[in-house]
Write a protein that holds these residues in place. Structure first.
Motif, PDB file in Angstrom:
ATOM      1  N   SER A  60      -3.425  12.983 -17.455  1.00 16.90           N
ATOM      2  CA  SER A  60      -4.255  11.598 -16.745  1.00 16.90           C
ATOM      3  C   SER A  60      -4.282  12.009 -15.176  1.00 16.90           C
ATOM      4  O   SER A  60      -3.138  12.399 -14.644  1.00 16.90           O
ATOM      5  CB  SER A  60      -3.335  10.624 -17.040  1.00 16.90           C
ATOM      6  N   LEU A  61      -5.041  10.711 -14.523  1.00 22.80           N
ATOM      7  CA  LEU A  61      -4.402  11.013 -13.337  1.00 22.80           C
ATOM      8  C   LEU A  61      -3.212  10.369 -12.453  1.00 22.80           C
ATOM      9  O   LEU A  61      -2.712   8.928 -13.221  1.00 22.80           O
ATOM     10  CB  LEU A  61      -5.987  10.488 -12.167  1.00 22.80           C
ATOM     11  N   PRO A  62      -2.054  10.325 -11.444  1.00 18.35           N
ATOM     12  CA  PRO A  62      -1.644   9.356 -11.097  1.00 18.35           C
ATOM     13  C   PRO A  62      -2.110   8.127 -10.776  1.00 18.35           C
ATOM     14  O   PRO A  62      -3.291   7.755  -9.551  1.00 18.35           O
ATOM     15  CB  PRO A  62      -0.516  10.206  -9.999  1.00 18.35           C
ATOM     16  N   GLY A  63      -1.496   6.765 -10.781  1.00 19.41           N
ATOM     17  CA  GLY A  63      -1.789   6.143 -10.243  1.00 19.41           C
ATOM     18  C   GLY A  63      -1.140   5.911  -8.262  1.00 19.41           C
ATOM     19  O   GLY A  63      -0.516   6.528  -8.606  1.00 19.41           O
ATOM     20  N   PRO A  64      -1.622   4.600  -7.833  1.00 18.49           N
ATOM     21  CA  PRO A  64      -1.198   4.462  -6.699  1.00 18.49           C
ATOM     22  C   PRO A  64       0.312   4.130  -6.653  1.00 18.49           C
ATOM     23  O   PRO A  64       0.459   3.756  -7.856  1.00 18.49           O
ATOM     24  CB  PRO A  64      -2.182   3.250  -6.244  1.00 18.49           C
ATOM     25  N   ASP A  65       0.888   4.401  -5.630  1.00 14.87           N
ATOM     26  CA  ASP A  65       2.232   4.096  -4.921  1.00 14.87           C
ATOM     27  C   ASP A  65       1.771   2.229  -4.715  1.00 14.87           C
ATOM     28  O   ASP A  65       1.872   2.302  -3.196  1.00 14.87           O
ATOM     29  CB  ASP A  65       2.512   4.574  -3.926  1.00 14.87           C
ATOM     30  N   ILE A  66       1.813   1.288  -5.213  1.00 13.30           N
ATOM     31  CA  ILE A  66       1.525  -0.214  -5.142  1.00 13.30           C
ATOM     32  C   ILE A  66       2.811  -0.784  -3.570  1.00 13.30           C
ATOM     33  O   ILE A  66       2.967  -1.571  -3.072  1.00 13.30           O
ATOM     34  CB  ILE A  66       1.117  -0.982  -5.904  1.00 13.30           C
ATOM     35  N   LEU A  67       4.109   0.196  -4.833  1.00 10.33           N
ATOM     36  CA  LEU A  67       5.063  -0.384  -3.475  1.00 10.33           C
ATOM     37  C   LEU A  67       5.353   0.037  -2.082  1.00 10.33           C
ATOM     38  O   LEU A  67       5.841  -0.853  -1.422  1.00 10.33           O
ATOM     39  CB  LEU A  67       6.185   0.309  -4.232  1.00 10.33           C
ATOM     40  N   LEU A  68       4.892   0.736  -1.659  1.00 15.34           N
ATOM     41  CA  LEU A  68       4.512   1.946  -0.860  1.00 15.34           C
ATOM     42  C   LEU A  68       3.427   0.936   0.429  1.00 15.34           C
ATOM     43  O   LEU A  68       3.573   0.168   1.666  1.00 15.34           O
ATOM     44  CB  LEU A  68       4.275   3.166  -0.632  1.00 15.34           C
ATOM     45  N   CYS A  69       2.025   0.473  -0.213  1.00 16.10           N
ATOM     46  CA  CYS A  69       1.375  -0.237  -0.156  1.00 16.10           C
ATOM     47  C   CYS A  69       1.637  -1.612   0.245  1.00 16.10           C
ATOM     48  O   CYS A  69       1.325  -2.143   1.312  1.00 16.10           O
ATOM     49  CB  CYS A  69      -0.052  -0.819  -0.972  1.00 16.10           C
ATOM     50  N   LEU A  70       2.588  -2.331  -0.318  1.00 18.53           N
ATOM     51  CA  LEU A  70       3.335  -3.875  -0.065  1.00 18.53           C
ATOM     52  C   LEU A  70       3.945  -3.701   0.801  1.00 18.53           C
ATOM     53  O   LEU A  70       3.583  -5.296   2.310  1.00 18.53           O
ATOM     54  CB  LEU A  70       3.923  -4.070  -1.471  1.00 18.53           C
ATOM     55  N   ILE A  71       4.998  -2.927   1.369  1.00 15.73           N
ATOM     56  CA  ILE A  71       5.770  -2.654   2.335  1.00 15.73           C
ATOM     57  C   ILE A  71       5.025  -2.482   3.444  1.00 15.73           C
ATOM     58  O   ILE A  71       4.885  -3.003   4.723  1.00 15.73           O
ATOM     59  CB  ILE A  71       6.729  -1.942   2.179  1.00 15.73           C
ATOM     60  N   LEU A  72       4.080  -1.816   3.575  1.00 12.43           N
ATOM     61  CA  LEU A  72       2.998  -1.510   5.621  1.00 12.43           C
ATOM     62  C   LEU A  72       2.115  -2.916   5.416  1.00 12.43           C
ATOM     63  O   LEU A  72       2.311  -2.967   6.446  1.00 12.43           O
ATOM     64  CB  LEU A  72       2.379  -0.229   4.623  1.00 12.43           C
ATOM     65  N   ALA A  73       2.125  -3.223   3.869  1.00 17.49           N
ATOM     66  CA  ALA A  73       1.462  -4.546   4.501  1.00 17.49           C
ATOM     67  C   ALA A  73       1.751  -5.666   5.397  1.00 17.49           C
ATOM     68  O   ALA A  73       1.638  -6.339   6.141  1.00 17.49           O
ATOM     69  CB  ALA A  73       0.722  -4.928   2.803  1.00 17.49           C
ATOM     70  N   TRP A  74       3.205  -6.177   4.794  1.00 17.83           N
ATOM     71  CA  TRP A  74       3.992  -6.846   4.603  1.00 17.83           C
ATOM     72  C   TRP A  74       4.328  -7.228   6.031  1.00 17.83           C
ATOM     73  O   TRP A  74       4.941  -7.298   7.007  1.00 17.83           O
ATOM     74  CB  TRP A  74       4.465  -7.173   3.283  1.00 17.83           C
ATOM     75  N   VAL A  75       4.811  -5.417   6.357  1.00 15.58           N
ATOM     76  CA  VAL A  75       5.470  -5.399   7.942  1.00 15.58           C
ATOM     77  C   VAL A  75       3.595  -4.991   8.831  1.00 15.58           C
ATOM     78  O   VAL A  75       4.885  -5.306  10.134  1.00 15.58           O
ATOM     79  CB  VAL A  75       5.891  -3.360   7.811  1.00 15.58           C
TER      80      VAL A  75
ATOM     81  N   SER B 189      -3.689   5.155  -3.533  1.00 16.42           N
ATOM     82  CA  SER B 189      -2.701   4.278  -2.570  1.00 16.42           C
ATOM     83  C   SER B 189      -3.355   3.879  -1.527  1.00 16.42           C
ATOM     84  O   SER B 189      -3.772   2.725  -1.168  1.00 16.42           O
ATOM     85  CB  SER B 189      -1.667   4.933  -2.285  1.00 16.42           C
ATOM     86  N   ILE B 190      -4.717   4.381  -0.707  1.00 17.70           N
ATOM     87  CA  ILE B 190      -5.650   4.106   0.334  1.00 17.70           C
ATOM     88  C   ILE B 190      -6.549   2.889  -0.333  1.00 17.70           C
ATOM     89  O   ILE B 190      -6.572   2.335   0.727  1.00 17.70           O
ATOM     90  CB  ILE B 190      -5.886   5.864   0.833  1.00 17.70           C
ATOM     91  N   LEU B 191      -6.725   4.228  -1.238  1.00 15.51           N
ATOM     92  CA  LEU B 191      -7.879   2.611  -1.540  1.00 15.51           C
ATOM     93  C   LEU B 191      -7.170   1.301  -2.677  1.00 15.51           C
ATOM     94  O   LEU B 191      -7.698   0.687  -2.461  1.00 15.51           O
ATOM     95  CB  LEU B 191      -8.320   3.823  -2.804  1.00 15.51           C
ATOM     96  N   VAL B 192      -6.013   1.302  -2.281  1.00 17.54           N
ATOM     97  CA  VAL B 192      -5.606   0.372  -3.627  1.00 17.54           C
ATOM     98  C   VAL B 192      -5.462  -1.068  -2.017  1.00 17.54           C
ATOM     99  O   VAL B 192      -4.335  -2.086  -2.496  1.00 17.54           O
ATOM    100  CB  VAL B 192      -4.311   0.321  -4.147  1.00 17.54           C
ATOM    101  N   TYR B 193      -4.682  -0.205  -1.200  1.00 14.49           N
ATOM    102  CA  TYR B 193      -4.104  -1.012   0.064  1.00 14.49           C
ATOM    103  C   TYR B 193      -4.885  -2.089   0.128  1.00 14.49           C
ATOM    104  O   TYR B 193      -4.673  -3.451   0.701  1.00 14.49           O
ATOM    105  CB  TYR B 193      -4.294  -0.371   1.475  1.00 14.49           C
TER     106      TYR B 193
END
Length: 179
Positions: A37-52, A147-151
């Motif tokens: 199976s494919l790995p999922g995105p790192d949503i926590l990293l996306c959240l941190i970068l979006a908020w910062v 992760s880039i696509l989910v950002y």
């Protein structure tokens, strides 16, 4: 009585910690771990970068470090390596906030993609230098691309549901400084 601006910052910090703990909990659940199976995105990293990127006052470096270090420990990654890289990346982002604030979303997304790729390559390089075993490059790269696509979705959801937005031209923080 608590100042409304200060209360807003504290509320958003506690919301971030709650969302981060929920995301870490979801990553710990044994779902979708079938071979191939494919790995999922790192949503926590996306959240941190979006908020910062939008409201750097909501996420101080120590809060980011504490949350990501907890994630490192719970996911059994080398403690502190990913934490140091994420804090370094967010501080680079924070130092360029005046330059990146007025960019269009497409340019911001490209900047975040480059930042995520740099974090990924730094993590892989640290593993290679210390001769630690690591997953195949393609498999790990799939997670970065995901992760880039989910950002954009993370940015949209945090704006829509949590009210995290870029500050307006005249908006000030709790000390009266321009945001």
């Amino acid at each position: 009585m608590v100042d409304p601006l200060r209360r807003d910052v504290l509320v958003h910090r506690s919301i971030f910690v709650g969302v981060a703990l929920a995301l870490i909990f979801l990553r710990l659940l044994p779902m979708g771990s079938a071979a191939g199976s494919l790995p999922g995105p790192d949503i926590l990293l996306c959240l941190i970068l979006a908020w910062v990127q939008r409201r750097p006052d909501y996420l101080p470096a120590l809060l980011i470090a504490a949350v990501v270090l907890l994630e490192d420990l719970l996911l059994m990654r080398p403690p502190g390596l990913w934490t140091a890289l994420v804090v370094l990346g967010t501080e680079i982002l924070r130092s360029r906030i005046a330059l990146t604030r007025e960019l269009s979303f497409a340019v911001e997304w490209l900047f975040m993609a480059v930042l995520m790729m740099a974090l990924f390559l730094g993590y892989r390089m640290a593993f290679a230098i210390t001769f630690l075993p690591q997953t195949s490059f393609g498999y790990a790269m799939t997670q970065v691309v995901a992760s880039i696509l989910v950002y954009p979705g993370v940015v949209w959801l945090s704006h829509l549901t949590l009210g995290v937005h870029k500050p307006g031209m005249g908006e000030v923080d709790d000390k009266g400084r321009r945001l």
